[in-house]
Design a protein around this motif. Structure first.
Motif, PDB file in Angstrom:
ATOM      1  N   ALA A 105      45.707  22.979  33.788  1.00 22.68           N
ATOM      2  CA  ALA A 105      44.516  23.671  34.069  1.00 22.68           C
ATOM      3  C   ALA A 105      43.301  22.666  33.777  1.00 22.68           C
ATOM      4  O   ALA A 105      42.320  22.661  34.322  1.00 22.68           O
ATOM      5  CB  ALA A 105      44.704  24.903  33.105  1.00 22.68           C
ATOM      6  N   GLU A 109      40.598  21.809  36.043  1.00 26.16           N
ATOM      7  CA  GLU A 109      39.111  22.037  35.868  1.00 26.16           C
ATOM      8  C   GLU A 109      38.070  20.979  36.013  1.00 26.16           C
ATOM      9  O   GLU A 109      37.096  20.953  36.513  1.00 26.16           O
ATOM     10  CB  GLU A 109      39.189  22.477  34.544  1.00 26.16           C
ATOM     11  N   ALA A 218      44.727  27.924  38.387  1.00 24.07           N
ATOM     12  CA  ALA A 218      44.550  26.345  38.726  1.00 24.07           C
ATOM     13  C   ALA A 218      45.833  25.635  39.520  1.00 24.07           C
ATOM     14  O   ALA A 218      45.656  24.485  39.691  1.00 24.07           O
ATOM     15  CB  ALA A 218      45.116  25.719  37.287  1.00 24.07           C
TER      16      ALA A 218
END
Length: 256
Positions: A105, A109, A218
């Motif tokens: 994730a 990100e 994600a």
């Protein structure tokens, strides 16, 4: 290392215990093939345990071996051994999986943070438009046509037509374009679909605006759905098959 392999290594260790008599005596050489195999089994087991359980208390490990040999002074009943091992290593696997997901994730990100921000901005503006309703979870929907009858449950199967796009209008999947409805379990799809379908009645047509956390988060799915994508679906609920397996034909399910 899989849990089954860890447990297998432990069983090997217990087998060694059951076949060993007397006190431990360290040897400096291997005089026969049996000596080599015996040593190799011990070394292999230690390597596996070391790689997966570095918190081991070696004194208690040896104590368990000795107690197992003479079946006295047991601190754990034999019937509880597998449960204790399975519970512990399943928890370790879950923790490792969670850590991997968090790392993925963070990586996503860093690479797709702009995509996440764009989705948030789209939803913030969209919620102010006429007719758009927002649920407690953050799902947004617009009623295009109401239906009649009962709403489906999470255990129901439904038959629907749908048209899925990104916020910029890019089509990534559409039963409408294929000309064939989809059939699947309400509880077998992304959270946004599961929640939204339970608002609808047969014959209804809604437009869902699904935040990334109620979609794939994600994860990247296929060519078009990038990490943190906000998804837009027009969904028409054609029929409810309820509950699962009661006299209705079943489809193959649907991956949304």
């Amino acid at each position: 290392m899989k849990l089954t392999n860890i447990l297998a290594a432990t069983v090997v260790g217990l087998s060694i215990v059951s076949c060993t008599n007397g006190q431990f005596k360290e040897k400096s050489s291997l005089a026969s093939e049996v000596d080599s195999v015996s040593y190799a089994i011990g070394l292999d087991m230690a390597t596996k345990i070391k790689a997966n359980f570095d918190e081991m208390d070696q004194d208690l490990f040896v104590q368990g071996f000795k107690n197992g040999m003479d079946s006295t002074n047991l601190l754990i009943e034999a019937k509880d051994v597998n449960t204790i091992l399975r519970t512990f290593f399943q928890k370790k696997q879950e923790e490792k999986m969670k850590q991997m997901q968090e790392e993925q994730a963070k990586k996503a990100e860093a690479e797709f943070g702009d995509n996440k921000k764009a989705g948030e901005e789209f939803l913030a503006e969209n919620k102010t438009k006429d007719g758009v309703k927002t649920t407690e979870s953050g799902l947004q929907y617009l009623v295009l046509k109401e239906g009649e009858g009962e709403t489906p449950k999470a255990t129901s199967r439904v038959k629907v037509h749908y048209h899925g796009t990104l916020t910029d209008g890019t089509v990534f999947d559409s039963s409408v374009d294929r000309g064939e409805p989809a059939e699947f379990g309400v509880g077998q799809v992304i959270k946004g679909w599961t929640e939204g379908l339970q608002l609808m009645k047969p014959g209804a047509k809604y437009k869902f605006f699904i935040p990334q956390e109620l979609a794939y988060g994600a994860q990247q799915r296929g060519q078009h759905i990038k990490p943190f994508s906000t998804l837009v679906f027009e969904v028409e609920l054609l029929d409810i098959i309820e509950p699962l397996g009661q006299g209705h034909s079943k489809g193959d399910g649907h991956g949304h």
